[in-house]
Design a protein around this motif. Sequence first.
Motif, PDB file in Angstrom:
ATOM      1  N   LYS A 132     -23.191 -19.587  -6.227  1.00  0.00           N
ATOM      2  CA  LYS A 132     -23.588 -18.389  -6.952  1.00  0.00           C
ATOM      3  C   LYS A 132     -22.946 -18.397  -8.335  1.00  0.00           C
ATOM      4  CE  LYS A 132     -24.088 -15.752  -2.686  1.00  0.00           C
ATOM      5  NZ  LYS A 132     -24.291 -16.944  -1.902  1.00  0.00           N
ATOM      6  N   PHE A 133     -23.722 -17.939  -9.302  1.00  0.00           N
ATOM      7  CA  PHE A 133     -23.255 -17.828 -10.677  1.00  0.00           C
ATOM      8  C   PHE A 133     -23.565 -16.424 -11.158  1.00  0.00           C
ATOM      9  CE2 PHE A 133     -24.093 -22.236  -9.929  1.00  0.00           C
ATOM     10  CZ  PHE A 133     -23.133 -22.928 -10.643  1.00  0.00           C
TER      11      PHE A 133
ATOM     12  N   ALA B  49     -24.560 -20.495 -20.167  1.00  0.00           N
ATOM     13  CA  ALA B  49     -25.403 -20.815 -19.017  1.00  0.00           C
ATOM     14  C   ALA B  49     -26.559 -21.705 -19.467  1.00  0.00           C
ATOM     15  CB  ALA B  49     -25.947 -19.532 -18.397  1.00  0.00           C
ATOM     16  N   PRO B  50     -26.756 -22.832 -18.793  1.00  0.00           N
ATOM     17  CA  PRO B  50     -27.894 -23.689 -19.147  1.00  0.00           C
ATOM     18  C   PRO B  50     -29.212 -22.948 -18.894  1.00  0.00           C
ATOM     19  CG  PRO B  50     -26.361 -24.847 -17.684  1.00  0.00           C
ATOM     20  CD  PRO B  50     -25.944 -23.411 -17.718  1.00  0.00           C
TER      21      PRO B  50
ATOM     22  N   ILE C  37     -23.885 -14.369 -14.584  1.00  0.00           N
ATOM     23  CA  ILE C  37     -24.072 -14.598 -16.014  1.00  0.00           C
ATOM     24  C   ILE C  37     -24.043 -13.253 -16.720  1.00  0.00           C
ATOM     25  CG2 ILE C  37     -25.662 -15.518 -17.754  1.00  0.00           C
ATOM     26  CD1 ILE C  37     -26.754 -17.362 -15.474  1.00  0.00           C
ATOM     27  N   ASP C  38     -23.244 -13.155 -17.781  1.00  0.00           N
ATOM     28  CA  ASP C  38     -23.134 -11.883 -18.499  1.00  0.00           C
ATOM     29  C   ASP C  38     -24.332 -11.658 -19.420  1.00  0.00           C
ATOM     30  OD1 ASP C  38     -22.659 -13.381 -20.829  1.00  0.00           O
ATOM     31  OD2 ASP C  38     -20.546 -12.827 -20.955  1.00  0.00           O
ATOM     32  N   LYS C  39     -24.357 -10.520 -20.094  1.00  0.00           N
ATOM     33  CA  LYS C  39     -25.485 -10.131 -20.935  1.00  0.00           C
ATOM     34  C   LYS C  39     -25.682 -11.057 -22.130  1.00  0.00           C
ATOM     35  CE  LYS C  39     -25.107  -5.292 -19.643  1.00  0.00           C
ATOM     36  NZ  LYS C  39     -24.902  -3.920 -20.098  1.00  0.00           N
ATOM     37  N   ALA C  40     -24.608 -11.753 -22.515  1.00  0.00           N
ATOM     38  CA  ALA C  40     -24.687 -12.669 -23.651  1.00  0.00           C
ATOM     39  C   ALA C  40     -25.153 -14.065 -23.244  1.00  0.00           C
ATOM     40  CB  ALA C  40     -23.328 -12.758 -24.338  1.00  0.00           C
ATOM     41  N   GLY C  41     -25.364 -14.279 -21.946  1.00  0.00           N
ATOM     42  CA  GLY C  41     -25.843 -15.581 -21.482  1.00  0.00           C
ATOM     43  C   GLY C  41     -24.742 -16.548 -21.116  1.00  0.00           C
ATOM     44  N   ASN C  42     -23.545 -16.036 -20.829  1.00  0.00           N
ATOM     45  CA  ASN C  42     -22.425 -16.892 -20.431  1.00  0.00           C
ATOM     46  C   ASN C  42     -22.149 -16.766 -18.935  1.00  0.00           C
ATOM     47  OD1 ASN C  42     -21.576 -17.922 -23.056  1.00  0.00           O
ATOM     48  ND2 ASN C  42     -21.059 -15.796 -23.480  1.00  0.00           N
ATOM     49  N   ILE C  43     -21.892 -17.895 -18.305  1.00  0.00           N
ATOM     50  CA  ILE C  43     -21.445 -17.874 -16.915  1.00  0.00           C
ATOM     51  C   ILE C  43     -20.039 -17.297 -16.923  1.00  0.00           C
ATOM     52  CG2 ILE C  43     -20.805 -19.252 -14.898  1.00  0.00           C
ATOM     53  CD1 ILE C  43     -22.845 -21.373 -15.929  1.00  0.00           C
ATOM     54  N   VAL C  44     -19.835 -16.221 -16.174  1.00  0.00           N
ATOM     55  CA  VAL C  44     -18.500 -15.624 -16.102  1.00  0.00           C
ATOM     56  C   VAL C  44     -17.858 -15.835 -14.726  1.00  0.00           C
ATOM     57  CG1 VAL C  44     -18.734 -13.991 -17.992  1.00  0.00           C
ATOM     58  CG2 VAL C  44     -19.493 -13.324 -15.712  1.00  0.00           C
ATOM     59  N   PHE C  45     -18.686 -16.127 -13.720  1.00  0.00           N
ATOM     60  CA  PHE C  45     -18.164 -16.445 -12.385  1.00  0.00           C
ATOM     61  C   PHE C  45     -19.004 -17.545 -11.760  1.00  0.00           C
ATOM     62  CE2 PHE C  45     -16.859 -11.929 -12.688  1.00  0.00           C
ATOM     63  CZ  PHE C  45     -15.504 -12.085 -12.472  1.00  0.00           C
ATOM     64  N   LYS C  46     -18.320 -18.427 -11.042  1.00  0.00           N
ATOM     65  CA  LYS C  46     -18.982 -19.459 -10.248  1.00  0.00           C
ATOM     66  C   LYS C  46     -18.286 -19.463  -8.898  1.00  0.00           C
ATOM     67  CE  LYS C  46     -19.733 -24.398  -9.866  1.00  0.00           C
ATOM     68  NZ  LYS C  46     -19.547 -25.726 -10.441  1.00  0.00           N
ATOM     69  N   LEU C  47     -19.062 -19.360  -7.824  1.00  0.00           N
ATOM     70  CA  LEU C  47     -18.461 -19.413  -6.500  1.00  0.00           C
ATOM     71  C   LEU C  47     -19.349 -20.217  -5.564  1.00  0.00           C
ATOM     72  CD1 LEU C  47     -19.038 -15.964  -4.862  1.00  0.00           C
ATOM     73  CD2 LEU C  47     -19.263 -16.253  -7.305  1.00  0.00           C
TER      74      LEU C  47
ATOM     75  N   ALA D  43     -28.269 -29.028 -13.802  1.00  0.00           N
ATOM     76  CA  ALA D  43     -27.802 -28.430 -15.058  1.00  0.00           C
ATOM     77  C   ALA D  43     -26.573 -27.539 -14.822  1.00  0.00           C
ATOM     78  CB  ALA D  43     -28.918 -27.627 -15.709  1.00  0.00           C
ATOM     79  N   TYR D  44     -26.502 -26.948 -13.634  1.00  0.00           N
ATOM     80  CA  TYR D  44     -25.373 -26.075 -13.303  1.00  0.00           C
ATOM     81  C   TYR D  44     -24.253 -26.817 -12.579  1.00  0.00           C
ATOM     82  CZ  TYR D  44     -27.560 -21.904 -15.046  1.00  0.00           C
ATOM     83  OH  TYR D  44     -28.092 -20.955 -15.882  1.00  0.00           O
ATOM     84  N   ASP D  45     -24.361 -28.134 -12.470  1.00  0.00           N
ATOM     85  CA  ASP D  45     -23.308 -28.960 -11.849  1.00  0.00           C
ATOM     86  C   ASP D  45     -22.961 -28.510 -10.434  1.00  0.00           C
ATOM     87  OD1 ASP D  45     -22.718 -31.073 -13.451  1.00  0.00           O
ATOM     88  OD2 ASP D  45     -21.147 -30.038 -14.576  1.00  0.00           O
TER      89      ASP D  45
END
Length: 195
Positions: free
Chosen positions: A157-158, A46-47, A160-170, A148-150
């Motif tokens: 909606k995004f 995630a940016p 983001i998991d605990k590690a800072g990664n986008i896991v869903f984009k809708l 930044a999120y394109d």
Amino acid sequence: MKSFLRLCLLASLCLFARISVSAQTAVNKADSLQNRLLSEMIAVPAPNFTLKDLDGNVVSLKDLKGKVIVLDFWSTWCVPCKKSFPAMQLAVNTYKNDPSVKFLFIHTWETTKTPVEDVKKYIAQSGFNFQVLMDLKDEAGRNAAVEAYDVTAIPAKFIIDKAGNIVFKLTGFTGTDAAALQEISERITLAKNHK
């Protein structure tokens, strides 16, 4: 009397079968939703962004690492954004006592000259209890966070998991508030368990 007992037994069996089928249908729908969402999962860093909320407090994504973050990009002129808000308020209420989940509503692409005042007024009049961040235009006329999120359309909606990664984009909003709450809750659960 035997006929009556047989009829009662038959009715009981029919009722039990119907309840059993209904329960199985609910389980199948939940499994189907989870399987669909699992197939949609991504893992993209995630940016980071640093934005101000409506009170001028600075919020940075990097400071929220270790939490599941729900970002919701929106604007006051966006009808689907506003239609999604009752469902999002239900989600905020559902997770209000869960310190591992944070909702951030990022206002962007505003066309008025007084976006902060306009958003404060809208949120106050609507009665939503959201933490709103302002993605205001910079000197070059760009909204840095949304770019930044394109994001190409809102609501976006995004998760983001605990590690800072986008896991869903809708993108967009359709359906009922209850269905949207069930889906966002399932996405949050999957994000919490994402490794």
